[in-house]
Design a protein around this motif. Structure first.
Motif, mmCIF file in Angstrom:
data_model
loop_
_atom_site.group_PDB
_atom_site.id
_atom_site.type_symbol
_atom_site.label_atom_id
_atom_site.label_comp_id
_atom_site.label_asym_id
_atom_site.label_seq_id
_atom_site.Cartn_x
_atom_site.Cartn_y
_atom_site.Cartn_z
ATOM 1 N N SER A 121 5.867 -2.087 -3.296
ATOM 2 C CA SER A 121 4.713 -2.274 -2.397
ATOM 3 C C SER A 121 3.911 -3.477 -2.857
ATOM 4 O O SER A 121 3.821 -3.740 -4.057
ATOM 5 C CB SER A 121 3.837 -1.023 -2.361
ATOM 6 O OG SER A 121 3.311 -0.755 -3.651
ATOM 7 N N SER A 124 -1.314 -6.117 -0.593
ATOM 8 C CA SER A 124 -1.870 -6.074 0.768
ATOM 9 C C SER A 124 -0.731 -6.272 1.760
ATOM 10 O O SER A 124 0.327 -6.814 1.422
ATOM 11 C CB SER A 124 -2.956 -7.142 0.950
ATOM 12 O OG SER A 124 -2.412 -8.436 0.725
ATOM 13 N N GLU A 125 -0.976 -5.838 2.957
ATOM 14 C CA GLU A 125 0.072 -5.941 3.966
ATOM 15 C C GLU A 125 0.281 -7.379 4.449
ATOM 16 O O GLU A 125 1.395 -7.744 4.859
ATOM 17 C CB GLU A 125 -0.248 -5.053 5.160
ATOM 18 C CG GLU A 125 -0.245 -3.577 4.803
ATOM 19 C CD GLU A 125 -0.544 -2.715 6.018
ATOM 20 O OE1 GLU A 125 -0.510 -1.474 5.868
ATOM 21 O OE2 GLU A 125 -0.803 -3.263 7.104
ATOM 22 N N GLN A 126 -0.757 -8.194 4.420
ATOM 23 C CA GLN A 126 -0.628 -9.586 4.824
ATOM 24 C C GLN A 126 -1.632 -10.431 4.084
ATOM 25 O O GLN A 126 -2.677 -9.943 3.652
ATOM 26 C CB GLN A 126 -0.813 -9.738 6.334
ATOM 27 C CG GLN A 126 -2.204 -9.357 6.842
ATOM 28 C CD GLN A 126 -2.352 -9.545 8.337
ATOM 29 O OE1 GLN A 126 -1.385 -9.857 9.039
ATOM 30 N NE2 GLN A 126 -3.579 -9.394 8.846
ATOM 31 N N GLY A 215 9.780 -2.961 0.397
ATOM 32 C CA GLY A 215 8.446 -3.066 0.963
ATOM 33 C C GLY A 215 8.220 -4.486 1.461
ATOM 34 O O GLY A 215 8.847 -5.431 0.972
ATOM 35 N N THR A 216 7.359 -4.675 2.455
ATOM 36 C CA THR A 216 7.173 -6.001 3.070
ATOM 37 C C THR A 216 5.724 -6.395 3.033
ATOM 38 O O THR A 216 4.815 -5.551 2.911
ATOM 39 C CB THR A 216 7.680 -5.997 4.512
ATOM 40 O OG1 THR A 216 6.931 -5.031 5.266
ATOM 41 C CG2 THR A 216 9.161 -5.647 4.572
ATOM 42 N N MET A 217 5.569 -7.715 3.147
ATOM 43 C CA MET A 217 4.232 -8.297 3.253
ATOM 44 C C MET A 217 4.317 -9.505 4.194
ATOM 45 O O MET A 217 5.256 -10.295 4.107
ATOM 46 C CB MET A 217 3.715 -8.725 1.875
ATOM 47 C CG MET A 217 2.335 -9.375 1.901
ATOM 48 S SD MET A 217 1.748 -9.891 0.272
ATOM 49 C CE MET A 217 2.945 -11.158 -0.124
ATOM 50 N N GLN A 218 3.361 -9.613 5.064
ATOM 51 C CA GLN A 218 3.324 -10.714 6.042
ATOM 52 C C GLN A 218 2.472 -11.837 5.496
ATOM 53 O O GLN A 218 1.384 -11.603 4.977
ATOM 54 C CB GLN A 218 2.767 -10.228 7.376
ATOM 55 C CG GLN A 218 2.691 -11.316 8.422
ATOM 56 C CD GLN A 218 2.171 -10.790 9.750
ATOM 57 O OE1 GLN A 218 2.520 -9.681 10.174
ATOM 58 N NE2 GLN A 218 1.331 -11.580 10.414
#
Length: 827
Positions: A121, A124-126, A215-218
């Motif tokens: 993870s 932050s997501e982006q 897990g991904t992040m933009q």
């Protein structure tokens, strides 16, 4: 836990065996059995009729695992999350100590195995990144790393970039010093804001599990129109070493980044990267203008030995492109942690002094949080005590006895354990506990003396205290309680218990009879001292009781023969000065000074007509014509011993002068000085007596031997039979001073007078005394019979005879008194 330790300590005397059990279980395991301790440790079954029992002494995670107290099953109590329990520590392990069947200690370690239950993870997501269109190809932008709490192959493995339709950006994966991987966004081609001002990228982080998770992040890239030049650091990375616990405010590093632009486009400001953890911002500070990084928190090697700091430099121009560098901080371990000593178990109660070397006293664990040499420990017991440390494993030590114990030397020991590390300077810790020594009956009572010498005056009172013996026993209680008793023995064929008694409790010795020095001068006996231990120990000593002579015998005057303490002495006239008129003899049964006698004339000699020898008792004339002064003189003779107090006896001598023949019935005076004509008959008489005695002895010896060979004693005692050794001795010459005239005892006594001739002291000292009687005519006006009566060495008086061994040269009064009135020196 305290209850478990207490129960363990009660049975510690049998708990000597340590067994190790290692288990491993995957995390996320729900409640269930891990293993069977009794079976896996191959423990001995409890005694018949006694259930097995298992006591937990120490548990690092009591909320997660436990042991059934009866079956010994090790089980989990709830779901175990390795990441929550150990974070990213590569080794996650639970420990437990179990006391099984009151006999053995099981050291249990349960390793929690990681499973791939967490996906990587991002923080932050982006995120938004502004990139100037002037960014040259190869420009790098570090990105925030993804976090995967799993370890090893289940942890984060790689990053990938997706949705880059124009292939303008690429992703470069790099590793930090602690092994974590982070991505860097790399510009592959020149940007043109006018052509495209925004780019949307997707970064995917994937772990290495069997079934990978991701897990991904933009990333939102905004292309801006900015400066042509970005600040550049002198080096892309720096490595700095600092010791832990460095003072606050210490400069870590002074960074310098340059920007060739002018004005605000060349003014550089420094800051930590936006994704630097908050913990780093708590430990360090950076000056925005100078780039100096300082320490503002406590640096602890044990918390994190390597710290990486991402720093960026940005100019003040529009659309700045920051420059980046990495500062790696290596924390140097300092010896700042003291060794820790913990007692796992300490033996309760006293240790018997009979305990053999190697007896376990305590179980100790020693730890140190430092690493390397700073964490290497050396343990020992302080002082010269009979205990030592034995190292077991994994920093466990056993305190055991090193040599035999002796409570009498020391009954309590304070055992101090010292643990010292190998740091510079070294740190050490101490911890103590007390061991008391239990007494055993290992000491026999010991008397204070090998021989006790006691003294008691004769004529003591029965029951009188004589003295005490004393024996010490250093043991305690009954083991040291001493009682005294007399060992069986005899004194003069009588039991010692008729002589003395001893008090069992204190050794006081009391007399049971009154002692007589003349009968018993001393006697010995043994006293036994015995303690009350089981079995008891004992020892003996010798006691010698010396009876002290007391002046308790009054001198007895035996010569001349007294009647009513009076004797008459007839002395010829004109005998001259120095003539011995008589000799006074007295005996005293006391010894030493109490038996030494002194003679004196206490009264009746005011004219100094006579004098007496104070030692021999010879009474002599002191004046030539004493009879003219007083024809009859009454002298009071006093005989005194030298005892304290002295005792004395007195006799009256009535001295009468006569001329012509001796009055009827009176013995003749031995006037050896003036009437020496009487010596010749005496010498002739003695010679005849000797010849007759020799003939009689031979005749009687032959006759007695022929009649009865078994009878060796008869009326006529033969010296050769009773004292055969005397034949080899030198014969003693008899002179006239060795003859004493006493009154004879003959059953058929006629009117004529007879006298006994008794050996003098010089004969008494001879090994043999004559015991024969014969008639011997003397050259005296009257017909008299003389008896020669020697006695045996033991001074026994033959039946039917009365004799004495004291010389008597004075006259003897002829009287018909009964034998009771006669006194013998022997009696």
């Amino acid at each position: 836990m305290h209850l478990s330790v207490f129960l363990f300590l009660l049975l510690w005397a049998q708990a000597l065996t340590l067994k190790n059990l290692n288990y491993s279980i995957p995390e996320e395991k729900i409640q269930g059995v891990i293993g069977n301790i009794a079976k896996d440790a191959e423990l001995e079954l409890g005694e018949q009729g006694k259930k097995s029992n298992f006591r937990v002494l120490e548990n690092s995670a009591p909320h997660l695992i436990d042991v059934d107290p009866e079956s010994g099953l090790l089980y989990t109590k709830q779901r175990i999350d390795r990441e929550t329990l150990c974070r990213q520590n590569p080794k996650c392990q639970l420990s437990m100590e179990v006391f099984a069947n009151d006999k053995e200690i099981c050291m249990i370690k349960v390793e929690i195995q990681d499973i791939n239950d967490n996906a990587p993870s991002f923080p932050s997501e982006q995120i938004d990144i502004d990139i100037s269109e002037n960014a040259a190809p190869g420009t790098r932008f570090p990105l925030a790393a993804a976090y995967d709490p799993d370890t090893k192959e289940n942890g984060l493995k790689t990053y990938q970039i997706t949705r880059d339709d124009y292939s303008i950006f690429s992703l470069d994966v790099k590793s930090r010093g602690d092994g974590t991987k982070f991505p860097e966004l790399v510009v592959q081609r020149s940007l043109d804001r006018e052509e495209r001002s925004h780019h949307t990228l997707i970064i995917t982080a994937t772990d290495g599990g069997e079934y990978p998770k991701s897990g991904t992040m933009q990333i939102n890239v905004k292309v801006t129109d900015s400066n042509d030049n970005s600040p550049v650091f002198e080096q892309p990375s720096y490595v700095v070493e600092i010791p832990e616990n460095s003072p606050l405010g210490t400069v870590l590093i002074d960074l310098n980044a340059t920007d060739p632009d002018e004005g605000i486009n060349g003014q550089v400001t420094y800051s930590f990267s936006c994704y630097v953890p908050d913990r780093i911002k708590e430990l360090f500070s950076i000056d925005p203008r100078t780039g100096v990084i300082k320490i503002q928190g406590k640096i602890d090697y044990e918390e994190n030995p390597i710290i990486e700091i991402d720093v960026q430099a940005k100019d003040q121009g529009p659309n700045p492109i920051p420059g980046h560098c990495k500062v790696t901080v290596k924390v140097l371990d300092r010896n700042d942690n003291w060794p820790s000593i913990g007692f796992v178990a300490v033996r309760q109660g006293a240790v018997s002094e009979a305990a053999t070397p190697g007896t376990v006293i305590a179980l100790v664990r020693v730890t140190d949080k430092d690493s390397g040499r700073n964490g290497q420990l050396q343990c020992r017991i302080l002082g010269n005590v009979p205990f030592k440390l034995e190292e077991n494993y994994d920093n466990f030590y056993t305190v055991v006895t090193d040599r035999p114990l002796d409570r009498e030397v020391k009954d309590e020991y304070n055992i101090t354990i010292v643990a010292k590390d190998n740091g510079n300077p070294p740190l050490n810790s101490t911890k103590s506990f007390t061991v008391k020594i239990l007494d055993e009956n290992d000491n026999a009572p010991r008397f204070t003396k090998m021989v006790y010498l006691l003294q008691v005056p004769e004529n003591n009172i029965p029951g009188e205290y004589l003295g005490s013996v004393l024996a010490h026993d250093p043991d305690l209680g009954q083991n040291g309680t001493v009682s005294y008793s007399l060992l069986p023995s005899n004194v003069s064929e009588e039991s010692i218990t008729t002589y003395v008694n001893i008090k069992p409790t204190d050794g006081a010795i009391y007399a049971l009879r009154s002692f007589n020095y003349e009968q018993t001068k001393y006697f010995d006996f043994k006293v036994q001292a015995k303690d009350s231990g089981n079995p008891h120990l004992e020892s003996n000593t010798t006691v010698r009781v010396s009876v002290l002579d007391v002046n308790d015998n009054i001198p007895v005057i035996v010569l001349p023969l007294l009647q009513n303490d009076t004797a008459e002495i007839h002395v010829p006239r004109n005998v001259g000065v120095g003539h011995i008129i008589t000799t006074v003899r007295a005996v005293d049964n006391d010894f030493g000074e109490s038996g030494r006698l002194t003679y004196e004339i206490s009264d009746g000699n005011e004219e100094h007509l006579f004098e007496i020898d104070s030692v021999t008792g010879e009474v002599r004339t002191a004046q030539p014509l004493w009879e003219e002064v007083a024809p009859v003189v009454e002298l009071i003779i006093k005989v005194t011993d030298h005892g304290k107090p002295s005792l004395s006896a007195m006799a009256k001598l009535i001295v009468k002068a006569y001329s012509g023949p001796l009055p009827e019935g009176e013995p003749r005076i031995n006037a050896e000085h003036h009437n020496w004509d009487m010596s010749l008959p005496l010498i002739v008489t003695l010679s005849i007596i000797s010849i007759m005695l020799l003939a009689a002895m031979i005749t009687i010896a032959v006759k007695c031997k022929r009649e009865n060979k078994e009878i060796r004693t008869y009326n006529c005692r033969i010296a050769e039979y009773t004292h055969p050794q005397l034949g080899k001795g030198k014969k003693k010459k008899i002179n006239k001073n060795d003859i004493m005239l006493v009154q004879s005892e003959v059953e058929e006594r006629d009117t004529m007078n007879v006298m006994n001739v008794v050996s003098s002291p010089s004969l008494a000292t001879s090994p043999m005394y004559f015991d024969y009687q014969t008639r011997l005519p003397l050259s005296s006006p009257r017909s008299e019979v003389m008896y020669l009566k020697p006695t045996a060495n033991n001074l026994s008086v033959p039946q039917g005879h009365v004799g004495c061994h004291t010389s008597f040269t004075g006259p003897v009064t002829n009287t018909t008194e009964t034998p009771v009135n006669r006194m013998s020196i022997i009696q």
